[in-house]
Design a protein around this motif. Structure first.
Motif, PDB file in Angstrom:
ATOM      1  N   THR A  23       0.648  -4.011  -1.948  1.00  0.00           N
ATOM      2  CA  THR A  23       0.871  -3.887  -0.520  1.00  0.00           C
ATOM      3  C   THR A  23       0.197  -5.077   0.153  1.00  0.00           C
ATOM      4  O   THR A  23      -0.941  -5.418  -0.185  1.00  0.00           O
ATOM      5  CB  THR A  23       0.220  -2.577  -0.014  1.00  0.00           C
TER       6      THR A  23
ATOM      7  N   PHE B 276      -5.862  -3.186 -12.335  1.00  0.00           N
ATOM      8  CA  PHE B 276      -5.280  -3.478 -11.023  1.00  0.00           C
ATOM      9  C   PHE B 276      -6.199  -4.286 -10.107  1.00  0.00           C
ATOM     10  O   PHE B 276      -5.784  -5.309  -9.553  1.00  0.00           O
ATOM     11  CB  PHE B 276      -4.852  -2.175 -10.319  1.00  0.00           C
TER      12      PHE B 276
ATOM     13  N   GLN C 102      -6.174   5.285  -7.838  1.00  0.00           N
ATOM     14  CA  GLN C 102      -6.467   4.104  -8.640  1.00  0.00           C
ATOM     15  C   GLN C 102      -7.434   3.194  -7.867  1.00  0.00           C
ATOM     16  O   GLN C 102      -7.252   2.969  -6.665  1.00  0.00           O
ATOM     17  CB  GLN C 102      -5.176   3.354  -8.969  1.00  0.00           C
TER      18      GLN C 102
HETATM   19  N1  ARG Z   1       0.588  -0.319  -3.335  1.00  0.00           N
HETATM   20  C1  ARG Z   1      -0.755   0.020  -3.704  1.00  0.00           C
HETATM   21  C2  ARG Z   1      -1.678  -1.129  -3.400  1.00  0.00           C
HETATM   22  O1  ARG Z   1      -1.221  -2.221  -3.196  1.00  0.00           O
HETATM   23  C3  ARG Z   1      -0.901   0.460  -5.150  1.00  0.00           C
HETATM   24  C4  ARG Z   1      -0.452  -0.512  -6.183  1.00  0.00           C
HETATM   25  C5  ARG Z   1      -0.855  -0.128  -7.598  1.00  0.00           C
HETATM   26  N2  ARG Z   1      -0.145  -0.912  -8.562  1.00  0.00           N
HETATM   27  C6  ARG Z   1      -0.161  -0.738  -9.914  1.00  0.00           C
HETATM   28  N3  ARG Z   1       0.632  -1.472 -10.636  1.00  0.00           N
HETATM   29  N4  ARG Z   1      -0.938   0.144 -10.464  1.00  0.00           N
HETATM   30  O2  ARG Z   1      -2.871  -0.980  -3.351  1.00  0.00           O
END
Ligand code: ARG
Length: 267
Positions: free
Chosen positions: A118, A97, A162
């Motif tokens: 986001t 990511f 994450q």
């Molecule tokens: N919406 C969050 C961000 O933009 C988490 C996105 C994680 N996406 C993924 N495919 N694992 O930080």
């Protein structure tokens, strides 16, 4: 806190609550742009006739792997957008990511990054974003037997998220004395919760709701009204591609296909 702040918070909460239900419904009248299309559109592509997509395929119901096949709301959406542009979609192998925005920024490997990104100020310095395609909030998930029912009980606890996500940042900034651990893959975060390595997970709510279905001993205890908006990341060098994608996005909102995807994946 003064009254003004409280009413702002309440207003934000009400707005967020309605976004939870209807966050991905149509009705966005995001401005569309030029009439450019197809090969005369003025954008560049890594491979002719193909829209190359980098994604972290660990984020159901938005982008996930079914065996070795990408699937999910955003995967179907990219299919529709590509169709509007007369292109085929080509998903790269699942990509870590926090490397995707730099990959889009550097160029040469992918046309777009589509990973439930986001829109944030920091990312806007690195890449352009299309119009938004979904609105979500953050959430906190714990083990059901943990006795934790409120975010205040997480003080000094171990939180997993994450790496590079808004969920990671939220936990690091808002949970007092928390020890926040970043994992490459979302699947690993929930596995760590399940096995007791961490006490809570901080992640976008629709994804938490999805994962707790397979980890039945875990439950979402809190929705956090962060009001995040997902969009597709495009290189700043390729503004015509952003325009073309916005036009395609508007077209699939107008022809009802976007709503079909919402019904299929998000309701
Ligand atoms: N919406 C969050 C961000 O933009 C988490 C996105 C994680 N996406 C993924 N495919 N694992 O930080």
């Amino acid at each position: 806190m003064n009254i003004k702040k409280w009413s702002a918070l309440i207003a934000a909460g009400v707005l967020a609550a309605s976004l939870t239900l209807f966050g991905c419904s149509s009705g966005g009248d995001q401005g569309s742009t030029t009439s450019a299309s197809g090969t005369d559109a003025g954008y560049t592509l890594i491979n002719d006739g193909k829209l190359t997509v980098a994604a972290s395929l660990d984020f159901p119901p938005f982008e996930n792997l079914n065996g070795d096949k990408p699937e999910g709301f955003a995967v179907d959406l990219m299919g529709l957008l590509a169709e509007e542009l007369g292109l085929e979609v080509n998903y790269l192998p699942s990509t870590k990511f926090d490397t995707i925005v730099p990959l889009v920024q550097t160029g040469g490997k992918t046309d777009v990054g589509v990973s439930s990104f986001t829109i944030t100020d920091k990312r806007l310095q690195q890449v352009d974003f299309t119009d938004t395609y979904c609105n979500v909030n953050q959430s906190i998930t714990v083990r059901s037997d943990s006795g934790i029912t409120d975010v205040s009980q997480l003080e000094g606890k171990k939180i997993g998220a994450q790496t590079g996500t808004t969920g990671y940042e939220w936990a690091a900034e808002n949970i007092k004395d928390a020890e926040v651990t970043g994992y490459d893959e979302m699947t690993a975060v929930f596995a760590a919760l399940d096995s007791g390595q961490i006490d809570a997970v901080s992640v976008d709510l629709p994804v938490a709701n999805y994962y707790v279905k397979s980890y039945t001993d875990c439950q979402v205890i809190k929705e956090i009204p962060t009001g995040e908006q997902y969009a597709i990341a495009v290189s700043k060098e390729n503004p015509e591609l952003t325009k073309a994608l916005n036009k395609a996005l508007q077209a699939v909102r107008d022809n009802g296909k976007y709503d079909e995807l919402v019904a299929k994946w998000l309701e």
